[in-house]
Design an enzyme around this catalytic site. Structure first.
Site, mmCIF file in Angstrom:
data_model
loop_
_atom_site.group_PDB
_atom_site.id
_atom_site.type_symbol
_atom_site.label_atom_id
_atom_site.label_comp_id
_atom_site.label_asym_id
_atom_site.label_seq_id
_atom_site.Cartn_x
_atom_site.Cartn_y
_atom_site.Cartn_z
ATOM 1 N N ASP A 126 112.632 -4.113 38.592
ATOM 2 C CA ASP A 126 113.669 -4.339 39.604
ATOM 3 C C ASP A 126 113.616 -5.800 40.034
ATOM 4 O O ASP A 126 112.637 -6.251 40.624
ATOM 5 C CB ASP A 126 113.442 -3.416 40.805
ATOM 6 C CG ASP A 126 114.636 -3.378 41.752
ATOM 7 O OD1 ASP A 126 115.459 -4.302 41.713
ATOM 8 O OD2 ASP A 126 114.734 -2.405 42.526
ATOM 9 N N ARG A 128 116.031 -7.287 41.935
ATOM 10 C CA ARG A 128 116.930 -7.536 43.055
ATOM 11 C C ARG A 128 116.237 -8.235 44.227
ATOM 12 O O ARG A 128 115.067 -7.989 44.497
ATOM 13 C CB ARG A 128 117.543 -6.221 43.538
ATOM 14 C CG ARG A 128 118.563 -5.653 42.577
ATOM 15 C CD ARG A 128 119.060 -4.306 43.021
ATOM 16 N NE ARG A 128 118.002 -3.293 42.964
ATOM 17 C CZ ARG A 128 118.176 -2.025 43.291
ATOM 18 N NH1 ARG A 128 119.349 -1.611 43.737
ATOM 19 N NH2 ARG A 128 117.179 -1.157 43.190
#
Length: 205
Positions: A126, A128
């Site tokens: 991930d 983000r």
């Protein structure tokens, strides 16, 4: 901070007329959007969601994920509450971009799970980031939230930015035969908080 407010306009939707606020990140060139509905009070907890862009789920109705279902349910919940917000962040594929997401899907078609696919392409599970949230929240005037999410990273990010999360509201929608393994991986490997019911379809006694 590189986030710059640009303009606002009305956005009629099937659930209500939202106001759409546009923001530009001068460092990355990405454009983010905040949707708001109703009167927002900085001293009142406001229902909302942080939603990362998912072209396949949000616009192309993909059943491989639960993203589109979550976005629509969040908009409906906000409309029913009469007020709320959605931060729509341009972070396709948990940050790897659309074309790399398609490459990851190809690997998943051959047996990799969603985390393994990203890692085989050389990316973290991930990527983000949520630092753009603060100037967006400051612009729309929200300091306390009731956050619709299954992702503890989003709760943590808001708290670290000084935004009070008074309640986490689960958003468990969209399970189907195409995304069951994906949802299981999000729970077991990414720490998303999902109930047993979301996987079995049966109420736990």
């Amino acid at each position: 901070m590189s986030i710059k407010y640009v303009a606002s306009s009305k956005l009629p939707t099937p659930w209500g007329v939202f106001t759409m606020h546009g923001f530009e990140d001068s460092d990355t060139g990405k454009e983010h959007v905040a949707l708001t509905l109703g009167t927002l009070d900085a001293n009142t907890p406001i229902l909302g969601r942080i939603h990362s862009e998912c072209l396949t789920g949000d616009a192309l109705f993909s059943l491989r994920c639960d993203c589109g279902f979550q976005l629509q349910t969040a908009m409906q919940n906000i409309a029913e509450a009469g007020q709320g917000f959605i931060l729509y962040l341009r972070q396709e594929g948990r940050g790897i971009g659309l074309l790399n997401k398609i490459r990851a899907y190809e690997l998943q078609d051959h047996g990799a799970n969603t985390v393994e696919a990203n890692e085989r392409l050389g990316f973290p599970a991930d990527m983000r980031k949520y630092d753009m949230i603060l100037p967006m929240m400051e612009k729309i005037g929200i300091k306390q939230v009731k956050l619709m999410t299954n992702n503890p990273r989003k709760v943590k990010a808001m708290k670290e930015l000084g935004i009070e999360v008074v309640e986490r509201i689960p958003l468990q929608v969209g399970k189907n035969r195409y995304n069951e393994a994906y949802l299981k991986t999000k729970s077991t490997e990414l720490g998303h908080m999902m109930s047993e019911y979301h996987f079995t379809g049966e109420e736990k006694e």
